[in-house]
Design an enzyme around this catalytic site. Sequence first.
Site, PDB file in Angstrom:
ATOM      1  CD  GLU A   5      -1.157  -2.400   1.810  1.00  0.00           C
ATOM      2  OE1 GLU A   5      -2.239  -3.032   3.289  1.00  0.00           O
ATOM      3  OE2 GLU A   5       0.020  -2.863   1.989  1.00  0.00           O
ATOM      4  NE  ARG A  52      24.133 -26.459  -8.752  1.00  0.00           N
ATOM      5  CZ  ARG A  52      23.251 -27.978  -9.579  1.00  0.00           C
ATOM      6  NH1 ARG A  52      22.855 -28.062  -9.930  1.00  0.00           N
ATOM      7  NH2 ARG A  52      24.006 -28.891  -8.422  1.00  0.00           N
TER       8      ARG A  52
END
Length: 341
Positions: A53, A208
Amino acid sequence: MSDDKKYMQLAIDQAKKGEGRTSPNPIVGAVIVKKRRIIGMGYHRKAGMPHAEVNALKAAGKAARGAALYVNLEPCDHFGRTPPCTDAIIKSGIKKVIIGMKDPNPLNNGRGIKKLKDSGIKVIIRILEKEAKSINKPYIKFITKKMPYITVKVAQSLDGKIAAKTGDSKWISSEDSRRYVHRLRAGADAVMVGANTVLKDDPELLSRVSVCRQPLRVIVDGSRRIPVSAKIFSNDKYPVILASSICGGSKRTDLAALMKALAKRGVVNIIVEGGGELIAGLIEKGMVDKMLIFIAPKVIGGRDAITAVEGIGCTRIKDAVNFNIVNVRYFKKDILIEAEK
């Protein structure tokens, strides 16, 4: 589709941008609309950073006065690592707030809605509520049950084998599938395996594709068989939890107690990558929320070849644990079936 649903869907799409980075917070997106024109959007990027918000209000600036705010989760009305979003909304001059779902967190749960209404802001709730709940299933379970959301990941052949009878399992799934799993790890709070998986495969269980966020690695080893020379212990930078038996002479780890302990550490979602006994134990206790089954176009065969779920199993088909298939994805060679409870 109504305008309210259209803009709420945009808020949900914004929220998804934060997947895997906001834990233990929910993923939240916000859209600000004025005269049917979008003037600001934002999402929660990371725990401790501004909420959706606030980011949307910053994008809208002074134009937010008199506008409508769409947000998939009830704005917070309590101080955490950031100030209450309700205060920022009220100060901005927003005239209407449309909310996907109430916040199940007892610290908020209706307080945000009440404060907005008491300040004279019109509030509409439960717009695309089902969709809003769906994207925050891990958060909802964590908050309401004080338990992590558990996803089991399996790579298997067409005939349901995860390894040959010798134990060899590299590689059943394709490189594309494995790359996707590394992305899943990067978005998880923890990756869990049983002792046999570590002894047979000697994995690192790191992602990875990410250098900035790695999951907590958890080994369930009731008999304390894992040697200190295992590859999983080779990197001191990333922690490992070794969960052994806590029940006297028992060689089985109390999985429910383990999950509760992990939840207390702020672990919201876990990916379980094996082995068959661990997965069976979790399924038997009704603790698995989601299954990710990668199916490779291979037939391994052999009555002694290993399957994904071992344990005792059910004696009658009517006692089988049922899941609902929610999605099927195609990789270059493999199929991924996503199923949820």
